[in-house]
Motif scaffolding. Structure first.
Motif, PDB file in Angstrom:
ATOM      1  N   GLY A   1      -7.474 -10.007  -9.061  1.00 17.55           N
ATOM      2  CA  GLY A   1      -7.185  -8.599  -8.810  1.00 17.55           C
ATOM      3  C   GLY A   1      -5.734  -8.364  -8.467  1.00 17.55           C
ATOM      4  N   MET A   2      -5.471  -7.274  -7.791  1.00 18.14           N
ATOM      5  CA  MET A   2      -4.131  -6.908  -7.349  1.00 18.14           C
ATOM      6  C   MET A   2      -4.245  -6.424  -5.905  1.00 18.14           C
ATOM      7  SD  MET A   2      -1.564  -6.388  -9.876  1.00 18.14           S
ATOM      8  CE  MET A   2      -1.616  -6.732 -11.649  1.00 18.14           C
ATOM      9  N   THR A   3      -3.194  -6.611  -5.139  1.00 14.98           N
ATOM     10  CA  THR A   3      -3.107  -5.952  -3.843  1.00 14.98           C
ATOM     11  C   THR A   3      -2.006  -4.901  -3.927  1.00 14.98           C
ATOM     12  OG1 THR A   3      -1.499  -7.563  -3.030  1.00 14.98           O
ATOM     13  CG2 THR A   3      -3.829  -7.991  -2.558  1.00 14.98           C
ATOM     14  N   PHE A   4      -2.236  -3.799  -3.242  1.00 16.55           N
ATOM     15  CA  PHE A   4      -1.286  -2.685  -3.272  1.00 16.55           C
ATOM     16  C   PHE A   4      -0.804  -2.433  -1.850  1.00 16.55           C
ATOM     17  CE2 PHE A   4      -4.010  -2.247  -6.901  1.00 16.55           C
ATOM     18  CZ  PHE A   4      -3.190  -1.774  -7.911  1.00 16.55           C
ATOM     19  N   SER A   5       0.489  -2.481  -1.608  1.00 17.35           N
ATOM     20  CA  SER A   5       0.969  -2.164  -0.256  1.00 17.35           C
ATOM     21  C   SER A   5       1.957  -1.005  -0.321  1.00 17.35           C
ATOM     22  CB  SER A   5       1.573  -3.397   0.418  1.00 17.35           C
ATOM     23  OG  SER A   5       2.498  -4.018  -0.430  1.00 17.35           O
ATOM     24  N   LEU A   6       1.701  -0.037   0.549  1.00 21.65           N
ATOM     25  CA  LEU A   6       2.524   1.181   0.583  1.00 21.65           C
ATOM     26  C   LEU A   6       3.905   0.834   1.115  1.00 21.65           C
ATOM     27  CD1 LEU A   6       2.664   4.271   0.268  1.00 21.65           C
ATOM     28  CD2 LEU A   6       1.763   4.474   2.587  1.00 21.65           C
TER      29      LEU A   6
ATOM     30  N   VAL B   1       6.462  21.286   2.044  1.00 14.48           N
ATOM     31  CA  VAL B   1       6.232  20.187   1.094  1.00 14.48           C
ATOM     32  C   VAL B   1       4.779  20.252   0.630  1.00 14.48           C
ATOM     33  CG1 VAL B   1       6.251  17.691   0.737  1.00 14.48           C
ATOM     34  CG2 VAL B   1       7.952  18.744   2.257  1.00 14.48           C
ATOM     35  N   LEU B   2       4.571  20.394  -0.683  1.00 12.56           N
ATOM     36  CA  LEU B   2       3.203  20.487  -1.220  1.00 12.56           C
ATOM     37  C   LEU B   2       2.719  19.171  -1.820  1.00 12.56           C
ATOM     38  CD1 LEU B   2       3.216  23.966  -3.014  1.00 12.56           C
ATOM     39  CD2 LEU B   2       2.726  23.424  -0.610  1.00 12.56           C
ATOM     40  N   LEU B   3       3.662  18.385  -2.340  1.00 13.36           N
ATOM     41  CA  LEU B   3       3.295  17.093  -2.931  1.00 13.36           C
ATOM     42  C   LEU B   3       4.268  16.033  -2.442  1.00 13.36           C
ATOM     43  CD1 LEU B   3       2.796  17.959  -6.737  1.00 13.36           C
ATOM     44  CD2 LEU B   3       0.981  17.481  -5.056  1.00 13.36           C
ATOM     45  N   GLU B   4       3.742  14.839  -2.210  1.00 16.33           N
ATOM     46  CA  GLU B   4       4.632  13.723  -1.934  1.00 16.33           C
ATOM     47  C   GLU B   4       4.238  12.548  -2.815  1.00 16.33           C
ATOM     48  OE1 GLU B   4       4.251  12.872   2.249  1.00 16.33           O
ATOM     49  OE2 GLU B   4       2.332  11.860   1.984  1.00 16.33           O
ATOM     50  N   ALA B   5       5.205  11.649  -3.020  1.00 18.64           N
ATOM     51  CA  ALA B   5       4.937  10.427  -3.782  1.00 18.64           C
ATOM     52  C   ALA B   5       4.687   9.297  -2.807  1.00 18.64           C
ATOM     53  CB  ALA B   5       6.130  10.077  -4.666  1.00 18.64           C
ATOM     54  N   MET B   6       3.722   8.453  -3.139  1.00 18.64           N
ATOM     55  CA  MET B   6       3.473   7.239  -2.366  1.00 18.64           C
ATOM     56  C   MET B   6       3.850   6.067  -3.272  1.00 18.64           C
ATOM     57  SD  MET B   6      -0.174   8.495  -0.768  1.00 18.64           S
ATOM     58  CE  MET B   6      -0.350   7.124   0.362  1.00 18.64           C
ATOM     59  N   LEU B   7       4.828   5.294  -2.825  1.00 22.11           N
ATOM     60  CA  LEU B   7       5.334   4.169  -3.625  1.00 22.11           C
ATOM     61  C   LEU B   7       4.690   2.875  -3.148  1.00 22.11           C
ATOM     62  CD1 LEU B   7       7.692   6.436  -3.504  1.00 22.11           C
ATOM     63  CD2 LEU B   7       9.102   4.625  -4.479  1.00 22.11           C
ATOM     64  N   PHE B   8       3.995   2.212  -4.046  1.00 22.04           N
ATOM     65  CA  PHE B   8       3.298   0.971  -3.717  1.00 22.04           C
ATOM     66  C   PHE B   8       3.960  -0.227  -4.382  1.00 22.04           C
ATOM     67  CE2 PHE B   8       0.130   4.232  -3.079  1.00 22.04           C
ATOM     68  CZ  PHE B   8      -0.571   3.799  -1.967  1.00 22.04           C
ATOM     69  N   GLN B   9       3.826  -1.376  -3.708  1.00 25.24           N
ATOM     70  CA  GLN B   9       4.147  -2.630  -4.373  1.00 25.24           C
ATOM     71  C   GLN B   9       2.829  -3.239  -4.834  1.00 25.24           C
ATOM     72  OE1 GLN B   9       5.683  -5.865  -1.921  1.00 25.24           O
ATOM     73  NE2 GLN B   9       6.805  -6.697  -3.676  1.00 25.24           N
ATOM     74  N   ALA B  10       2.770  -3.653  -6.093  1.00 30.85           N
ATOM     75  CA  ALA B  10       1.552  -4.275  -6.637  1.00 30.85           C
ATOM     76  C   ALA B  10       1.823  -5.755  -6.856  1.00 30.85           C
ATOM     77  CB  ALA B  10       1.175  -3.620  -7.962  1.00 30.85           C
ATOM     78  N   ARG B  11       0.945  -6.580  -6.290  1.00 36.63           N
ATOM     79  CA  ARG B  11       1.062  -8.030  -6.446  1.00 36.63           C
ATOM     80  C   ARG B  11      -0.251  -8.586  -6.953  1.00 36.63           C
ATOM     81  NH1 ARG B  11       4.812 -10.981  -3.090  1.00 36.63           N
ATOM     82  NH2 ARG B  11       5.953  -9.568  -1.719  1.00 36.63           N
ATOM     83  N   ARG B  12      -0.153  -9.557  -7.838  1.00 29.26           N
ATOM     84  CA  ARG B  12      -1.340 -10.259  -8.306  1.00 29.26           C
ATOM     85  C   ARG B  12      -1.977 -11.018  -7.148  1.00 29.26           C
ATOM     86  NH1 ARG B  12      -2.746 -12.214 -13.458  1.00 29.26           N
ATOM     87  NH2 ARG B  12      -5.011 -12.152 -13.419  1.00 29.26           N
ATOM     88  N   ALA B  13      -3.303 -10.965  -7.063  1.00 31.68           N
ATOM     89  CA  ALA B  13      -4.021 -11.726  -6.040  1.00 31.68           C
ATOM     90  C   ALA B  13      -5.337 -12.170  -6.657  1.00 31.68           C
ATOM     91  CB  ALA B  13      -4.265 -10.870  -4.808  1.00 31.68           C
ATOM     92  N   GLY B  14      -5.398 -13.442  -7.085  1.00 31.99           N
ATOM     93  CA  GLY B  14      -6.593 -13.947  -7.746  1.00 31.99           C
ATOM     94  C   GLY B  14      -6.815 -13.182  -9.038  1.00 31.99           C
TER      95      GLY B  14
END
Lengths: 253, 253
Positions: B175-180, B160-173
């Protein structure tokens, strides 16, 4: 026979990019006439009274200015005007709407130079104001991505409903860090005379539409007559239905 | 007259999605024959010895199995085989490559059910291994986004040479928070006999290609003969050139 309420110009053809908005409007029961991007606008398109003109990836060079002025007159009397982004929208690479009759009544100032922003890194939409076009959609809990937009400046007395937040993503150990680089207006609404106006900086179709086209878990299948079938996310379909209905003042229906 | 070294099947037509990989290969001086997605593969395509077969958004139902077996024989003897993702690749909605001669020699196991993952939230590529296809590109400092991919499982002895990381993006104030949320393999390489094999789960063209198509500041303009012109990011062009050259064992050139 009464004229169709909506005129939809651009997005190449109904078999390509226009299959998206064409499919959404068809499924929502919104009747429209369509002019592909390569064609010139003819007088018959702007002669009858319409409820909404949608211009999306359609170069100003194909819309004679005397006919644009008839659109502006209709907007003054209450028709809606919606421009949607793309390489042939606003300034774009070939949109060239700056300083045109239609460009001048949009709720945003269009730049003189190429205004395209292509996003290779995470760019997310955030709602900045309550409004029937955006209320009730999960902007906060499930912020959708976009792939690019036209850079423009909101005019005085317009309202920004959506903005883009552009992040830089860097690998950090097994995870990523995200740092906010800047923000940009994406959906701006206004009025011209009695008519509603709206400018959406991102595209309704790939590639600039980004993840917005797949927004939501439930899939929606739709197809415009004589066009390609589409399969999109439920919130994408809902958002564009609302945008079209509000700008056309069909939102009370 | 010697046969062209590369066979490129799929991505609709050279005027639509295939304009991307077609443009990149043209600009890189890689000569190929092309078969659009709607056509059936004919014996003349697989008869001459080739260096690489690329299958991208091309349904297995249009590739007769006896002809697929001739491709597999060529791969055993040293030709390369590259499948690129999409709704008509791997299982997809209509790819149906599971259990076919070509599907069985790819370095990944293809699912039996619809394997499409459409990403409305930030999904970023990360390099997981050093390799000539990925080395020297800014995966860490400027991780590119993708818009979707086919879900598959690497086979034993693949890499495996590349993988995808899927994040959830939520508004926070403000900015945004990103959780894998999860990771998924995106580029997997292997061997079959003397031939190199590669499976790329995302698409080379919109919409699944996502921000990867615009990766980098410098823009590259290219055009395949008889096809649409493209304008893409420099690292996108570099990545696909390397992927094609390595799988074809042209990487020493």
């Amino acid at each position: 026979m009464s004229a169709k309420p909506v005129v939809y110009l651009g997005d190449t053809t109904l078999n390509t990019a226009a299959s998206y908005l064409g499919g959404v409007m068809t499924q929502d029961g919104i009747d429209f006439i369509y002019v592909p991007s390569g064609r010139r606008v003819k007088p018959a398109v702007v002669a009858p009274e319409r409820k909404l003109f949608i211009v999306s990836d359609f170069s100003a060079t194909h819309f004679p200015q005397p006919l644009q002025r008839r659109v502006v007159s209709q907007v003054k009397r209450g028709a809606g005007l919606l421009m949607i982004g793309g390489w042939e929208s606003f300034r774009g690479s070939e949109g060239c709407w700056q300083g045109t009759p239609i460009g001048d009544v949009l709720p945003v100032v269009i730049g003189k130079a190429d205004d395209r922003v292509n996003c290779d890194q995470p760019t997310l939409l955030a709602a900045t104001s309550d409004h029937p076009i955006v209320d009730g959609l999960p902007w906060s809990d499930r912020a959708p991505t976009i792939g690019g937009f036209n850079r423009f400046r909101p005019r005085p007395r317009s309202r920004v409903l959506l903005e883009a937040m552009l992040f830089q993503a860097r690998r950090a150990g097994n995870g990523m860090t995200f740092s906010l680089q800047r923000k940009a207006p994406i959906l701006v609404i206004g009025k011209h005379g009695q008519g509603r106006t709206a400018a959406l900086a991102t595209d309704v179709a790939p590639h600039w539409v980004g993840g917005l086209v797949d927004w939501g878990d439930r899939r929606v299948a739709a197809q415009v007559p004589h066009g390609e079938a589409i399969e999109v996310g439920e919130y994408y379909a809902a958002f564009f239905s609302r945008l079209v209905r509000w700008t056309a003042a069909l939102d009370e229906l």
